[in-house]
Write an enzyme that holds these catalytic residues in place. Structure first.
Site, short mmCIF file in Angstrom:
data_model
loop_
_atom_site.label_atom_id
_atom_site.label_comp_id
_atom_site.label_asym_id
_atom_site.label_seq_id
_atom_site.Cartn_x
_atom_site.Cartn_y
_atom_site.Cartn_z
N ASP A 15 11.47 5.69 -7.67
CA ASP A 15 9.95 6.28 -6.94
C ASP A 15 10.42 7.40 -6.48
O ASP A 15 11.40 7.94 -6.12
CB ASP A 15 9.08 5.64 -5.81
CG ASP A 15 8.23 4.14 -6.38
OD1 ASP A 15 7.96 3.83 -7.61
OD2 ASP A 15 8.48 3.22 -5.75
N LYS A 49 5.39 9.40 -8.38
CA LYS A 49 4.02 9.31 -8.34
C LYS A 49 3.46 9.96 -7.08
O LYS A 49 4.25 10.02 -6.07
CB LYS A 49 3.27 7.62 -8.34
CG LYS A 49 3.65 7.34 -9.45
CD LYS A 49 3.20 5.61 -9.42
CE LYS A 49 2.97 4.77 -10.98
NZ LYS A 49 2.99 3.77 -10.71
N MET A 66 -1.94 4.84 2.29
CA MET A 66 -2.17 5.92 1.94
C MET A 66 -3.42 6.28 1.98
O MET A 66 -4.72 6.41 1.15
CB MET A 66 -2.07 5.27 0.65
CG MET A 66 -0.36 5.05 -0.37
SD MET A 66 -0.93 3.72 -1.59
CE MET A 66 -1.46 2.74 -0.82
#
Length: 279
Positions: free
Chosen positions: A59, A81, A195
Protein backbone atom coordinates in the site's frame (compact mmCIF):
# COMPACT_ATOMS: atom_id res chain seq x y z
CA UNK A 1 12.36 -1.31 -19.43
CA UNK A 2 11.84 -0.96 -15.72
CA UNK A 3 12.22 2.55 -14.37
CA UNK A 4 13.91 3.38 -11.09
CA UNK A 5 12.55 5.65 -8.38
CA UNK A 6 14.90 7.99 -6.47
CA UNK A 7 15.71 5.23 -3.97
CA UNK A 8 16.63 2.79 -6.71
CA UNK A 9 13.55 0.61 -6.40
CA UNK A 10 11.73 -0.75 -9.40
CA UNK A 11 8.82 1.48 -10.33
CA UNK A 12 7.45 -0.28 -13.42
CA UNK A 13 3.80 -1.16 -13.73
CA UNK A 14 3.16 -4.85 -13.60
CA UNK A 15 1.94 -6.87 -16.53
CA UNK A 16 -0.29 -9.37 -14.76
CA UNK A 17 0.73 -12.98 -15.36
CA UNK A 18 -1.72 -15.47 -16.74
CA UNK A 19 -2.17 -17.19 -13.38
CA UNK A 20 -1.46 -20.73 -14.59
CA UNK A 21 0.59 -22.98 -12.38
CA UNK A 22 4.03 -23.62 -13.85
CA UNK A 23 5.03 -26.58 -11.75
CA UNK A 24 8.05 -24.81 -10.31
CA UNK A 25 6.92 -25.31 -6.75
CA UNK A 26 3.90 -24.02 -4.89
CA UNK A 27 3.87 -20.31 -4.18
CA UNK A 28 2.13 -18.62 -1.30
CA UNK A 29 0.52 -15.30 -0.44
CA UNK A 30 1.09 -13.66 2.92
CA UNK A 31 -1.26 -10.88 3.99
CA UNK A 32 0.98 -8.92 6.33
CA UNK A 33 0.04 -6.04 8.59
CA UNK A 34 2.78 -3.40 8.45
CA UNK A 35 1.37 -1.46 11.39
CA UNK A 36 0.62 2.28 11.42
CA UNK A 37 3.99 3.45 10.07
CA UNK A 38 6.63 3.36 12.79
CA UNK A 39 8.96 0.46 11.88
CA UNK A 40 9.41 -0.28 15.59
CA UNK A 41 5.76 -1.37 15.67
CA UNK A 42 6.28 -4.03 13.00
CA UNK A 43 5.91 -7.50 14.48
CA UNK A 44 8.80 -9.96 14.50
CA UNK A 45 6.70 -12.41 12.48
CA UNK A 46 5.99 -9.76 9.86
CA UNK A 47 9.71 -9.02 9.55
CA UNK A 48 10.57 -12.71 9.13
CA UNK A 49 7.94 -13.16 6.44
CA UNK A 50 9.09 -10.04 4.58
CA UNK A 51 12.66 -11.28 4.52
CA UNK A 52 11.56 -14.37 2.60
CA UNK A 53 9.56 -12.49 -0.04
CA UNK A 54 10.07 -12.75 -3.78
CA UNK A 55 7.49 -10.03 -4.42
CA UNK A 56 6.21 -7.29 -2.10
CA UNK A 57 2.90 -5.76 -3.13
CA UNK A 58 2.39 -2.79 -0.85
CA UNK A 59 0.00 0.00 0.00
CA UNK A 60 0.96 3.63 -0.32
CA UNK A 61 0.70 4.10 3.45
CA UNK A 62 3.53 1.63 4.15
CA UNK A 63 6.57 3.68 5.15
CA UNK A 64 9.86 3.57 3.26
CA UNK A 65 11.61 2.48 6.46
CA UNK A 66 9.48 -0.67 6.50
CA UNK A 67 9.82 -1.33 2.78
CA UNK A 68 13.59 -1.15 3.12
CA UNK A 69 13.44 -4.20 5.41
CA UNK A 70 12.49 -6.40 2.45
CA UNK A 71 15.38 -8.17 0.67
CA UNK A 72 17.00 -6.27 -2.18
CA UNK A 73 16.17 -9.12 -4.56
CA UNK A 74 12.42 -8.79 -3.92
CA UNK A 75 10.38 -7.00 -6.55
CA UNK A 76 8.39 -4.15 -4.98
CA UNK A 77 5.09 -3.10 -6.50
CA UNK A 78 3.07 -0.17 -5.19
CA UNK A 79 -0.69 -0.49 -5.45
CA UNK A 80 -1.26 2.77 -3.62
CA UNK A 81 -4.85 3.84 -3.24
CA UNK A 82 -5.84 7.41 -2.60
CA UNK A 83 -9.24 8.99 -2.63
CA UNK A 84 -10.47 9.05 -6.27
CA UNK A 85 -7.04 7.91 -7.50
CA UNK A 86 -6.28 4.19 -7.64
CA UNK A 87 -3.26 2.78 -9.45
CA UNK A 88 -4.89 -0.68 -9.58
CA UNK A 89 -8.44 -1.82 -8.97
CA UNK A 90 -9.04 -4.34 -6.22
CA UNK A 91 -9.80 -7.02 -8.81
CA UNK A 92 -6.45 -6.35 -10.50
CA UNK A 93 -4.66 -6.62 -7.16
CA UNK A 94 -6.39 -9.92 -6.44
CA UNK A 95 -5.35 -11.34 -9.82
CA UNK A 96 -1.81 -10.06 -9.33
CA UNK A 97 -1.40 -11.84 -6.00
CA UNK A 98 -2.73 -15.17 -7.20
CA UNK A 99 -0.85 -15.04 -10.50
CA UNK A 100 2.50 -14.54 -8.83
CA UNK A 101 1.80 -17.33 -6.34
CA UNK A 102 0.80 -19.71 -9.12
CA UNK A 103 4.17 -18.93 -10.72
CA UNK A 104 5.73 -20.44 -7.59
CA UNK A 105 6.69 -17.16 -5.90
CA UNK A 106 6.35 -16.08 -2.28
CA UNK A 107 4.18 -12.98 -2.31
CA UNK A 108 3.92 -10.56 0.61
CA UNK A 109 0.88 -8.31 0.42
CA UNK A 110 2.05 -5.58 2.78
CA UNK A 111 -0.81 -3.53 4.17
CA UNK A 112 -0.85 -0.54 6.47
CA UNK A 113 -2.19 -1.31 9.93
CA UNK A 114 -3.88 -4.70 10.11
CA UNK A 115 -5.03 -6.60 7.00
CA UNK A 116 -8.47 -7.30 8.46
CA UNK A 117 -9.28 -3.82 9.81
CA UNK A 118 -10.66 -1.91 6.81
CA UNK A 119 -7.77 -3.22 4.72
CA UNK A 120 -9.67 -5.42 2.24
CA UNK A 121 -7.67 -8.37 3.48
CA UNK A 122 -10.82 -10.48 3.53
CA UNK A 123 -11.37 -9.89 -0.18
CA UNK A 124 -7.80 -10.88 -1.00
CA UNK A 125 -8.04 -13.97 1.18
CA UNK A 126 -11.20 -15.03 -0.65
CA UNK A 127 -9.51 -14.50 -4.02
CA UNK A 128 -6.62 -16.73 -2.99
CA UNK A 129 -8.95 -19.46 -1.80
CA UNK A 130 -10.92 -19.36 -5.04
CA UNK A 131 -7.67 -19.67 -7.02
CA UNK A 132 -6.41 -22.55 -4.90
CA UNK A 133 -3.51 -20.47 -3.55
CA UNK A 134 -2.28 -20.91 0.00
CA UNK A 135 -2.75 -17.70 1.97
CA UNK A 136 -1.69 -16.88 5.50
CA UNK A 137 -2.30 -13.75 7.55
CA UNK A 138 0.08 -11.87 9.83
CA UNK A 139 -1.80 -9.37 12.01
CA UNK A 140 -0.51 -5.85 12.51
CA UNK A 141 -0.95 -2.98 14.93
CA UNK A 142 -3.96 -1.09 13.65
CA UNK A 143 -3.87 2.72 13.58
CA UNK A 144 -6.48 3.14 16.31
CA UNK A 145 -4.25 1.41 18.87
CA UNK A 146 -1.26 3.56 17.92
CA UNK A 147 -3.33 6.74 17.97
CA UNK A 148 -4.73 6.10 21.42
CA UNK A 149 -1.34 5.06 22.79
CA UNK A 150 0.52 8.12 21.51
CA UNK A 151 -2.11 10.47 22.94
CA UNK A 152 -2.31 8.66 26.27
CA UNK A 153 -6.00 8.01 25.70
CA UNK A 154 -7.21 4.43 26.30
CA UNK A 155 -9.85 3.16 23.92
CA UNK A 156 -11.47 1.31 26.80
CA UNK A 157 -11.46 2.62 30.34
CA UNK A 158 -13.32 1.50 33.44
CA UNK A 159 -16.08 3.94 34.17
CA UNK A 160 -16.01 5.80 30.86
CA UNK A 161 -15.60 3.36 27.98
CA UNK A 162 -17.02 -0.13 28.39
CA UNK A 163 -16.91 -0.77 24.63
CA UNK A 164 -15.01 0.33 21.54
CA UNK A 165 -16.34 0.19 18.00
CA UNK A 166 -14.36 0.58 14.78
CA UNK A 167 -16.34 1.99 11.87
CA UNK A 168 -15.51 3.38 8.44
CA UNK A 169 -16.35 6.87 7.27
CA UNK A 170 -16.74 5.69 3.66
CA UNK A 171 -18.69 2.86 2.10
CA UNK A 172 -18.38 1.48 -1.42
CA UNK A 173 -18.51 4.00 -4.28
CA UNK A 174 -18.33 6.88 -1.81
CA UNK A 175 -21.75 6.17 -0.32
CA UNK A 176 -22.47 7.01 3.29
CA UNK A 177 -21.86 3.95 5.48
CA UNK A 178 -24.94 2.17 6.76
CA UNK A 179 -24.29 2.49 10.50
CA UNK A 180 -26.47 2.23 13.59
CA UNK A 181 -26.04 5.85 14.65
CA UNK A 182 -28.37 5.52 17.63
CA UNK A 183 -26.25 2.72 19.03
CA UNK A 184 -23.02 4.66 18.36
CA UNK A 185 -24.47 7.71 20.10
CA UNK A 186 -24.82 5.96 23.46
CA UNK A 187 -22.58 7.27 26.21
CA UNK A 188 -19.61 5.52 27.85
CA UNK A 189 -18.21 3.96 24.71
CA UNK A 190 -15.48 4.86 22.24
CA UNK A 191 -16.19 5.17 18.52
CA UNK A 192 -13.19 5.09 16.16
CA UNK A 193 -13.83 6.30 12.62
CA UNK A 194 -11.37 5.25 9.93
CA UNK A 195 -11.23 7.22 6.66
CA UNK A 196 -13.62 9.79 8.07
CA UNK A 197 -11.67 13.05 7.90
CA UNK A 198 -13.49 14.46 4.87
CA UNK A 199 -16.82 13.35 6.37
CA UNK A 200 -16.20 14.76 9.85
CA UNK A 201 -19.03 17.27 9.67
CA UNK A 202 -21.54 14.67 8.49
CA UNK A 203 -20.38 12.13 11.06
CA UNK A 204 -20.57 14.63 13.91
CA UNK A 205 -24.02 15.66 12.72
CA UNK A 206 -25.21 12.06 12.70
CA UNK A 207 -23.94 11.40 16.20
CA UNK A 208 -25.37 14.67 17.55
CA UNK A 209 -28.68 14.01 15.80
CA UNK A 210 -28.82 10.56 17.39
CA UNK A 211 -28.40 12.07 20.84
CA UNK A 212 -24.69 12.02 21.65
CA UNK A 213 -23.69 14.97 23.85
CA UNK A 214 -21.85 17.69 21.95
CA UNK A 215 -19.42 18.04 24.88
CA UNK A 216 -18.23 14.44 24.44
CA UNK A 217 -14.42 14.53 24.16
CA UNK A 218 -12.97 13.78 20.74
CA UNK A 219 -9.51 13.20 19.34
CA UNK A 220 -8.19 13.38 15.79
CA UNK A 221 -4.82 11.80 15.03
CA UNK A 222 -3.12 12.34 11.69
CA UNK A 223 -0.26 10.03 10.63
CA UNK A 224 -0.41 8.03 13.85
CA UNK A 225 3.00 6.79 15.09
CA UNK A 226 4.98 8.63 12.41
CA UNK A 227 7.47 11.45 12.87
CA UNK A 228 4.93 13.93 11.46
CA UNK A 229 2.04 12.79 13.67
CA UNK A 230 -0.36 15.53 14.66
CA UNK A 231 -3.06 15.34 17.31
CA UNK A 232 -6.12 17.52 17.80
CA UNK A 233 -8.01 17.37 21.09
CA UNK A 234 -11.54 18.72 20.76
CA UNK A 235 -15.18 17.79 21.39
CA UNK A 236 -17.86 16.21 19.25
CA UNK A 237 -19.40 19.63 18.59
CA UNK A 238 -16.00 20.96 17.49
CA UNK A 239 -15.03 17.91 15.43
CA UNK A 240 -15.79 19.35 11.99
CA UNK A 241 -13.86 22.58 12.63
CA UNK A 242 -10.88 20.69 14.03
CA UNK A 243 -10.83 18.23 11.12
CA UNK A 244 -10.67 21.10 8.62
CA UNK A 245 -7.11 21.85 9.80
CA UNK A 246 -5.84 18.39 8.82
CA UNK A 247 -5.22 16.66 5.50
CA UNK A 248 -4.96 13.01 6.52
CA UNK A 249 -4.65 10.13 6.70
CA UNK A 250 -6.32 10.53 10.07
CA UNK A 251 -8.56 8.82 12.59
CA UNK A 252 -11.50 10.39 14.40
CA UNK A 253 -12.04 9.06 17.92
CA UNK A 254 -15.10 10.06 19.96
CA UNK A 255 -15.78 9.05 23.53
CA UNK A 256 -15.57 10.01 27.17
CA UNK A 257 -12.15 8.34 27.59
CA UNK A 258 -10.69 10.86 25.13
CA UNK A 259 -10.75 13.36 28.00
CA UNK A 260 -7.41 11.76 28.90
CA UNK A 261 -5.88 12.61 25.53
CA UNK A 262 -2.88 14.92 25.33
CA UNK A 263 -2.44 17.27 22.41
CA UNK A 264 0.97 17.09 20.80
CA UNK A 265 3.90 19.33 21.56
CA UNK A 266 6.18 21.23 19.19
CA UNK A 267 5.74 22.92 15.85
CA UNK A 268 4.67 19.71 14.11
CA UNK A 269 1.61 19.48 16.34
CA UNK A 270 -1.77 21.17 16.50
CA UNK A 271 -3.52 21.83 19.77
CA UNK A 272 -7.22 22.56 20.15
CA UNK A 273 -8.43 22.88 23.72
CA UNK A 274 -11.19 20.62 24.94
CA UNK A 275 -14.29 22.76 25.25
CA UNK A 276 -15.90 22.04 28.59
CA UNK A 277 -15.34 18.34 28.02
CA UNK A 278 -13.79 17.88 31.46
CA UNK A 279 -16.43 19.86 33.35
Amino acid sequence: MAQQDPKGRRADRLLVLDGKARGGGAGKVWLVGAGPGDPDLLTIRALKVMQGADVVVHDGLVSDEILDLAPARARRISVAKRKSRHSYSQDEINRMLTAFALEGLTVVRLKGGDPFIFGRGGEELEACREAGVECQVVPGVTAALAAGASAGAPLTHRGSAQAVTFVTGHAAQGAEPDLDWESLAKANQTVVIYMGLSQAAAIAGRLLGAGRDGATPALIVENASRADERRVVTTLSGLAEAAAALRGPALLIVGEAMALARAGEGIAQIEVLVREARA
